[in-house]
Design a protein around this motif. Sequence first.
Motif, PDB file in Angstrom:
ATOM      1  N   SER A  96       0.824  -1.221   0.000  1.00  0.00           N
ATOM      2  CA  SER A  96       0.000   0.000   0.000  1.00  0.00           C
ATOM      3  C   SER A  96       0.855   1.267   0.000  1.00  0.00           C
ATOM      4  O   SER A  96       0.489   2.272   0.604  1.00  0.00           O
ATOM      5  CB  SER A  96      -0.955   0.012   1.205  1.00  0.00           C
ATOM      6  OG  SER A  96      -1.822  -1.095   1.160  1.00  0.00           O
ATOM      7  N   THR A  98       2.369   4.441  -1.920  1.00  0.00           N
ATOM      8  CA  THR A  98       1.947   5.280  -3.033  1.00  0.00           C
ATOM      9  C   THR A  98       3.008   6.323  -3.377  1.00  0.00           C
ATOM     10  O   THR A  98       3.830   6.681  -2.542  1.00  0.00           O
ATOM     11  CB  THR A  98       0.611   5.976  -2.711  1.00  0.00           C
ATOM     12  OG1 THR A  98       0.184   6.722  -3.852  1.00  0.00           O
ATOM     13  CG2 THR A  98       0.739   6.905  -1.511  1.00  0.00           C
ATOM     14  N   LYS A 174       2.304   5.748   2.900  1.00  0.00           N
ATOM     15  CA  LYS A 174       1.295   4.691   2.971  1.00  0.00           C
ATOM     16  C   LYS A 174      -0.011   5.257   2.422  1.00  0.00           C
ATOM     17  O   LYS A 174      -0.419   6.372   2.767  1.00  0.00           O
ATOM     18  CB  LYS A 174       1.118   4.234   4.426  1.00  0.00           C
ATOM     19  CG  LYS A 174       0.154   3.066   4.615  1.00  0.00           C
ATOM     20  CD  LYS A 174       0.811   1.764   4.266  1.00  0.00           C
ATOM     21  CE  LYS A 174      -0.125   0.581   4.547  1.00  0.00           C
ATOM     22  NZ  LYS A 174      -0.238   0.318   6.005  1.00  0.00           N
ATOM     23  N   GLY A 175      -0.640   4.493   1.541  1.00  0.00           N
ATOM     24  CA  GLY A 175      -1.886   4.943   0.939  1.00  0.00           C
ATOM     25  C   GLY A 175      -2.958   3.885   1.018  1.00  0.00           C
ATOM     26  O   GLY A 175      -2.817   2.876   1.725  1.00  0.00           O
ATOM     27  N   ASP A 176      -4.035   4.116   0.291  1.00  0.00           N
ATOM     28  CA  ASP A 176      -5.144   3.171   0.242  1.00  0.00           C
ATOM     29  C   ASP A 176      -4.872   2.148  -0.852  1.00  0.00           C
ATOM     30  O   ASP A 176      -4.691   2.509  -2.023  1.00  0.00           O
ATOM     31  CB  ASP A 176      -6.448   3.911  -0.041  1.00  0.00           C
ATOM     32  CG  ASP A 176      -7.640   2.972  -0.099  1.00  0.00           C
ATOM     33  OD1 ASP A 176      -7.967   2.500  -1.211  1.00  0.00           O
ATOM     34  OD2 ASP A 176      -8.233   2.707   0.968  1.00  0.00           O
ATOM     35  N   HIS A 177      -4.855   0.881  -0.483  1.00  0.00           N
ATOM     36  CA  HIS A 177      -4.471  -0.172  -1.422  1.00  0.00           C
ATOM     37  C   HIS A 177      -5.363  -0.199  -2.665  1.00  0.00           C
ATOM     38  O   HIS A 177      -4.866  -0.309  -3.793  1.00  0.00           O
ATOM     39  CB  HIS A 177      -4.510  -1.544  -0.733  1.00  0.00           C
ATOM     40  CG  HIS A 177      -4.130  -2.670  -1.636  1.00  0.00           C
ATOM     41  ND1 HIS A 177      -2.817  -2.935  -1.989  1.00  0.00           N
ATOM     42  CD2 HIS A 177      -4.893  -3.589  -2.302  1.00  0.00           C
ATOM     43  CE1 HIS A 177      -2.787  -3.964  -2.814  1.00  0.00           C
ATOM     44  NE2 HIS A 177      -4.023  -4.378  -3.028  1.00  0.00           N
ATOM     45  N   GLU A 179      -7.179   2.221  -3.992  1.00  0.00           N
ATOM     46  CA  GLU A 179      -6.973   3.405  -4.825  1.00  0.00           C
ATOM     47  C   GLU A 179      -5.665   3.304  -5.610  1.00  0.00           C
ATOM     48  O   GLU A 179      -5.586   3.715  -6.773  1.00  0.00           O
ATOM     49  CB  GLU A 179      -6.974   4.670  -3.962  1.00  0.00           C
ATOM     50  CG  GLU A 179      -8.327   5.016  -3.365  1.00  0.00           C
ATOM     51  CD  GLU A 179      -9.395   5.220  -4.439  1.00  0.00           C
ATOM     52  OE1 GLU A 179      -9.090   5.902  -5.443  1.00  0.00           O
ATOM     53  OE2 GLU A 179     -10.502   4.692  -4.281  1.00  0.00           O
TER      54      GLU A 179
END
Length: 282
Positions: A96, A98, A174-177, A179
């Motif tokens: 996750s 980004t 760290k982001g939204d998997h 997205e």
Amino acid sequence: MRGGPADYFIVPKNIEDIKNILRNRGDLPVFVLGEGTNLLVADRGIPGIVLSVKEMFKIIQTPVFSRLTSGEEVASVRVGAGTKMSYLVKYLAKYSLTGIEDLVGIPGSLGGAVVMNAGADGTEIGDVIRNVTRINDDGEVETLSRDELTFRYRKTIFPTPGGIVIEAELKLKKGDHLEIQKAIDAHLDRRRQKQPLTLPNSGSVFKNPEGDTAGRLIEEAGLKGFSIGGAAVSIKHANFIVNQGEATAHDIREIIETVQKVVKEKTGIDLETEVVLAGEWD
């Protein structure tokens, strides 16, 4: 794309081989060859030593996560220069992470991406680089911090020229998997629709001038489909030159020069090549 032979083509097995070659090459020039993307080799070939590192430096270390005082979660990850960009982006997505989803369609390796500050859709690899490790021209391994590098459009400036990039440390958020995966899929879909992936080519030929795109300028100049010998400006995307079968490097070089001349005459804009021309040209 076609090209000529090398005087000496060497495939080193490890870092010590590379160090020894650089320290004992004498006056011979050294050309470092990775995946060979965005590269056009002259029909007469490349003088001196061609050092093929395509099968080296492919290890990706597990990301190390930390939390900033703001609460935002970030990670650092060390990546071998031989890692393909498409694989790297997908690997990071599993965690996750980004920041470089738009680079999933770049066909080359991380090492080449670092050297040319590769980018797509407003994202550049330089955005996430923390440091770069290379073997310099004296055969010594050195790590350069971000502050020692200058990232420009399709070019990274090192403190001294030459050397071979072997690793880079990246810092990502760290982001939204879901997205992240959507962004990757969308970029790959656009690439399939817009680029001539079914024919041999060297990638984007020209850099985009400020405020415009090379592809639009070439198309407006009426050069889509323009051909010389076995090479042609792609009818799918005008900033690509495709090999229709038996194109020579000379054919492609002539198209490049013709496109530059016509676009200059019609718009006053000088198109600068993004593709690297290597070797001995007539």
